[in-house]
Write an enzyme that holds these catalytic residues in place. Sequence first.
Site, PDB file in Angstrom:
ATOM      1  N   SER A 196       0.801  -1.115  -0.039  1.00  0.00           N
ATOM      2  CA  SER A 196      -0.069   0.245  -0.229  1.00  0.00           C
ATOM      3  C   SER A 196       0.902   1.197   0.253  1.00  0.00           C
ATOM      4  CB  SER A 196      -0.869  -0.051   1.207  1.00  0.00           C
ATOM      5  OG  SER A 196      -0.418  -0.485   2.477  1.00  0.00           O
ATOM      6  N   HIS A 204      -5.413  -3.540  -1.983  1.00  0.00           N
ATOM      7  CA  HIS A 204      -5.240  -2.667  -3.317  1.00  0.00           C
ATOM      8  C   HIS A 204      -5.226  -3.271  -4.253  1.00  0.00           C
ATOM      9  CE1 HIS A 204      -4.267   1.332  -1.160  1.00  0.00           C
ATOM     10  NE2 HIS A 204      -3.914   0.363  -0.290  1.00  0.00           N
ATOM     11  N   LYS A 237     -11.952  -0.015  -0.933  1.00  0.00           N
ATOM     12  CA  LYS A 237     -11.112   0.875  -1.760  1.00  0.00           C
ATOM     13  C   LYS A 237     -11.749   0.903  -3.237  1.00  0.00           C
ATOM     14  CE  LYS A 237      -7.054   0.454   1.233  1.00  0.00           C
ATOM     15  NZ  LYS A 237      -6.354  -0.491   1.893  1.00  0.00           N
TER      16      LYS A 237
HETATM   17  C1  PLP Z   1      -6.284  -0.413   3.270  1.00  0.00           C
HETATM   18  C2  PLP Z   1      -5.807  -1.873   3.534  1.00  0.00           C
HETATM   19  C3  PLP Z   1      -6.430  -2.826   4.452  1.00  0.00           C
HETATM   20  C4  PLP Z   1      -7.546  -2.503   5.228  1.00  0.00           C
HETATM   21  O1  PLP Z   1      -8.846  -2.504   4.619  1.00  0.00           O
HETATM   22  P1  PLP Z   1      -9.837  -1.590   5.272  1.00  0.00           P
HETATM   23  O2  PLP Z   1     -11.101  -2.116   4.283  1.00  0.00           O
HETATM   24  O3  PLP Z   1      -9.790  -0.166   4.932  1.00  0.00           O
HETATM   25  O4  PLP Z   1     -10.154  -2.125   6.609  1.00  0.00           O
HETATM   26  C5  PLP Z   1      -5.871  -4.005   4.824  1.00  0.00           C
HETATM   27  N1  PLP Z   1      -4.654  -4.331   4.030  1.00  0.00           N
HETATM   28  C6  PLP Z   1      -4.178  -3.832   3.190  1.00  0.00           C
HETATM   29  C7  PLP Z   1      -2.823  -3.992   2.419  1.00  0.00           C
HETATM   30  C8  PLP Z   1      -4.691  -2.218   3.032  1.00  0.00           C
HETATM   31  O5  PLP Z   1      -3.970  -1.400   2.201  1.00  0.00           O
END
Ligand code: PLP
Length: 405
Positions: A188, A216, A247
């Site tokens: 990320s 992602h 996302k």
């Molecule tokens: C954003 C993210 C999460 C968490 O996801 P949410 O739905 O926002 O809680 C988990 N793992 C990674 C790699 C992320 O980038």
Amino acid sequence: MTTAVAPRKQLAHLSSQLEELKQKGTYFKLRVLEDQQEPVCTYDGKRVINLASNNYLGLTAHPKLREAAIDATRKYGVGSGAVRTIAGTMRIHMELEEKIARFKNVEACVVFQSGFTANAGTVSSILGKDDFIISDELNHASIIDGARLSRAKVKVFRHRDMAHAEELLREVENEPGRKLLITDGVFSMDGDIGPVDKLCDLADKYGAIMMVDDAHASGVLGRNGRGSVDHFHCHGRVDVQVGTLSKAIGSLGGYVCGSRDLIDYLYHRARPFLFSTSHPPSVAATCIAAFDILENEPERIEHLWDNTRYFKQGLASAGFNIGGVNTPASETPITPIILGDGRATMEFSRKLFDAGVMATGIAFPTVPEGKARIRTIMTSEHTRAQLDQALETISRVGRQMTILT
Ligand SMILES: *Cc1c(COP(=O)(O)O)cnc(C)c1O
């Protein structure tokens, strides 16, 4: 107006730590969005080109998703009323899980309240204290927290270093505990892709459970956004696939895909599933509509990648360090502009904002000390004119700050 009660001395240590952040220049105030999440929107009263959201496919404002949420609210109300295992499993929750399982071509799926709880709840419940977790050093915080909660022994391999991962697997080969090999599909903060295919080879060789966090990668990589397992043609080789609904999918939530027994087990043992209330029906309905969009509007994903190539090229030819030297090289719509120094990074971000570009500064502890960066994220909805304007602004401010010479 009444004045708030005075602070008590019990939490004085927090105030002094905040003071420290201010001294270091990494203290921040939350930026407040005053309209909807779009390529150009209003934060703190200022119109800016938005390079900071995870809204890869522009689904947060998609009319079909909006309609689905409103319809579901009219029909089913605003809340589920309980945790899933007590009385809070609605028909629409089951429909979403079935839809995702079909989309990902797996036996079953369970939806959690967030990607964070999906990771933390799964890692902590499928392993115990006699087990081992072999984890990439840049894996997401929710994996790290899940690993801690599991009380399994954690062995961290250097980022994407397969020789190191194998060395760690070999070290515990003869231990009786189970081994879990785990990677992010897309990292990320750097935007590089986890070597899922090679990790699957290692998992097969050492009999490890294979798990991928595709937060992602969901909606971004693979056919119609099916994720990194599809991207690497690793169907059937990954035991636990985590994705997010927060996302590219545009709403909120996380999910785990895998065998029927894995999902059944998580229904019985994953603590966020057992002890935290399920999504409002509007969220489930929105996500169902989003998967329809992934299936029916693949041009959004093509456009995302066109924009990504264009923007990366623009930043690189302007002379910015967008990774690849002493930091991983991005391969996805996440493109960092690496400065290194935390204070300069936060100042760059503030100046960009004043000049009309929203791009978040990220410093320690989110990234390692000395690797501070501005993170940009592309979406399918940015126009070329917006991207040109953003590139022009970033270059101008970069020259002013002598980041570019
Ligand atoms: C954003 C993210 C999460 C968490 O996801 P949410 O739905 O926002 O809680 C988990 N793992 C990674 C790699 C992320 O980038």
